[in-house]
Design an enzyme around this catalytic site. Structure first.
Site, PDB file in Angstrom:
ATOM      1  N   GLY A  12       1.188  -0.804  -0.400  1.00 58.07           N
ATOM      2  CA  GLY A  12      -0.195  -0.047   0.015  1.00 58.07           C
ATOM      3  C   GLY A  12       0.415   1.670   0.370  1.00 58.07           C
ATOM      4  N   SER A  13       1.995   1.042  -1.200  1.00 56.40           N
ATOM      5  CA  SER A  13       2.918   2.337  -0.556  1.00 56.40           C
ATOM      6  C   SER A  13       2.399   3.508  -1.930  1.00 56.40           C
ATOM      7  CB  SER A  13       4.208   2.012  -1.362  1.00 56.40           C
ATOM      8  OG  SER A  13       4.131   2.147  -2.506  1.00 56.40           O
ATOM      9  N   ASN A  14       1.772   3.244  -2.518  1.00 62.38           N
ATOM     10  CA  ASN A  14       0.741   4.360  -3.158  1.00 62.38           C
ATOM     11  C   ASN A  14      -0.438   4.554  -3.054  1.00 62.38           C
ATOM     12  OD1 ASN A  14       2.289   4.551  -6.331  1.00 62.38           O
ATOM     13  ND2 ASN A  14       2.298   1.687  -5.825  1.00 62.38           N
ATOM     14  N   LEU A  85      -4.581  -7.129  -6.773  1.00 58.45           N
ATOM     15  CA  LEU A  85      -4.682  -8.390  -7.696  1.00 58.45           C
ATOM     16  C   LEU A  85      -5.455  -9.547  -8.569  1.00 58.45           C
ATOM     17  CD1 LEU A  85      -1.156  -9.656  -6.348  1.00 58.45           C
ATOM     18  CD2 LEU A  85      -1.457  -8.196  -8.164  1.00 58.45           C
ATOM     19  N   ILE A  88     -11.833  -7.351 -11.944  1.00 59.16           N
ATOM     20  CA  ILE A  88     -12.667  -5.931 -11.550  1.00 59.16           C
ATOM     21  C   ILE A  88     -14.464  -6.779 -12.640  1.00 59.16           C
ATOM     22  CG2 ILE A  88     -14.031  -4.066 -11.765  1.00 59.16           C
ATOM     23  CD1 ILE A  88     -11.277  -4.944  -9.782  1.00 59.16           C
ATOM     24  N   ASN A 102      -6.647   2.345 -12.836  1.00 59.55           N
ATOM     25  CA  ASN A 102      -5.466   1.240 -12.136  1.00 59.55           C
ATOM     26  C   ASN A 102      -4.256   1.742 -12.478  1.00 59.55           C
ATOM     27  OD1 ASN A 102      -4.050  -1.029 -11.524  1.00 59.55           O
ATOM     28  ND2 ASN A 102      -4.141  -1.998 -13.054  1.00 59.55           N
ATOM     29  N   HIS A 104      -0.331   0.445 -13.712  1.00 60.42           N
ATOM     30  CA  HIS A 104       0.893  -0.432 -13.553  1.00 60.42           C
ATOM     31  C   HIS A 104       2.414  -0.413 -13.582  1.00 60.42           C
ATOM     32  CE1 HIS A 104       1.642  -4.684 -15.340  1.00 60.42           C
ATOM     33  NE2 HIS A 104       2.131  -4.094 -16.551  1.00 60.42           N
ATOM     34  N   ASP A 145      -5.355  -5.174 -17.286  1.00 61.38           N
ATOM     35  CA  ASP A 145      -4.260  -4.423 -17.710  1.00 61.38           C
ATOM     36  C   ASP A 145      -4.552  -3.469 -19.156  1.00 61.38           C
ATOM     37  OD1 ASP A 145      -2.927  -4.748 -15.650  1.00 61.38           O
ATOM     38  OD2 ASP A 145      -1.540  -6.492 -16.428  1.00 61.38           O
ATOM     39  N   GLU A 174       5.910   5.923  -9.692  1.00 60.62           N
ATOM     40  CA  GLU A 174       4.118   6.605  -9.091  1.00 60.62           C
ATOM     41  C   GLU A 174       4.009   6.861  -7.942  1.00 60.62           C
ATOM     42  OE1 GLU A 174       3.141   1.599 -10.571  1.00 60.62           O
ATOM     43  OE2 GLU A 174       4.195   1.677  -8.210  1.00 60.62           O
TER      44      GLU A 174
HETATM   45  C1  GRF Z   1       2.417  -1.075  -7.718  1.00 64.24           C
HETATM   46  O1  GRF Z   1       4.401  -1.542  -8.509  1.00 64.24           O
HETATM   47  C2  GRF Z   1       1.750  -0.986  -8.372  1.00 64.24           C
HETATM   48  O2  GRF Z   1       1.899  -0.564  -9.838  1.00 64.24           O
HETATM   49  C3  GRF Z   1       1.163  -2.135  -8.664  1.00 64.24           C
HETATM   50  O3  GRF Z   1       1.442  -2.699  -8.095  1.00 64.24           O
HETATM   51  C4  GRF Z   1       2.284  -2.396  -7.235  1.00 64.24           C
HETATM   52  C5  GRF Z   1       2.019  -1.686  -5.753  1.00 64.24           C
HETATM   53  O4  GRF Z   1       2.668  -1.080  -4.760  1.00 64.24           O
HETATM   54  N1  GRF Z   1      -0.289  -2.267  -9.446  1.00 64.24           N
HETATM   55  P1  GRF Z   1       1.906  -0.667  -3.050  1.00 64.24           P
HETATM   56  O5  GRF Z   1       1.542  -2.361  -2.308  1.00 64.24           O
HETATM   57  O6  GRF Z   1       1.470   0.898  -3.680  1.00 64.24           O
HETATM   58  O7  GRF Z   1       3.514  -0.097  -2.677  1.00 64.24           O
END
Ligand code: GRF
Length: 188
Positions: A12-14, A85, A88, A102, A104, A145, A174
């Site tokens: 969940g870093s994003n 993962l 949908i 999404n 990618h 994707d 990202e």
């Molecule tokens: C990211 O690299 C994103 O592109 C992919 O999954 C990863 C999620 O990373 N779909 P995080 O959990 O947000 O660190």
């Protein structure tokens, strides 16, 4: 005020960057974090940020109502997939048409599709001898994707790169772009 649900299966870093970015926004609120994994790191991040969470189960997601009632109860306008993962289901694609986005970790249409996630993507890019890779932010359709591309950014791939080294470079891209691109799409 547009209300977003972030779907994530992992660290969940994003999601964390998105939460921080919209913390004081008058236009966008992260209203719900959804995960298919009860022990996903993203759920702890949600708790820290005091954002409601929803853990979903395969059967209900794919064969039941797709959790539409719960998403409606939270008045969700947009769905953001940040490392989610599962595919949908049609129920959600119909209910949130052109409102599911999404990210990618490669330059689609290359290096996408089922099984192409995490280090598998970066390993494939390195093995193919690519000199650049990057990120793709796109609308979600019924294929993995595949939907219309909104934004791409690139970075170098070096011959000495390990998948982990490339993953670090991609994550930085990202984190830099995803929140801003979400804002742009939702508010224009
Ligand atoms: C990211 O690299 C994103 O592109 C992919 O999954 C990863 C999620 O990373 N779909 P995080 O959990 O947000 O660190």
């Amino acid at each position: 005020m547009k209300r977003i649900a972030i779907f994530a299966s992992g660290t969940g870093s994003n999601a964390e960057k998105i939460l921080a970015y919209f913390k004081d926004s008058a236009d966008i609120k992260i209203a719900l974090i959804v995960s298919n994994k009860p022990d996903a790191g993203v759920l702890q991040i949600a708790n820290r940020h005091k954002v409601p969470t929803l853990v979903i189960e395969r059967e209900a997601f794919f064969k039941g109502d797709g959790y539409v009632p719960q998403l409606e109860a939270h008045q969700i306008d947009w769905i953001i997939l940040a490392g989610f993962l599962w595919k949908i289901p049609t129920t959600l694609l119909k209910g949130w048409e052109k409102r599911i986005i999404n990210i990618h970790p490669a330059l689609l249409p290359k290096y996408g599709g089922k099984g192409m996630y995490g280090n598998a993507v970066h390993t494939a890019v390195i093995q193919a001898g690519e000199t650049s890779s990057g990120i793709t932010i796109h609308f979600v359709d019924e294929h993995y994707d595949h939907g219309a591309i909104i934004f791409q950014a690139t970075c170098s791939v070096f011959p000495t790169d390990t998948p982990e080294a490339l993953a670090t470079r991609i994550h930085a891209l990202e984190h830099k772009h995803f929140p801003r691109v979400i804002e742009q799409v939702i508010t224009t």
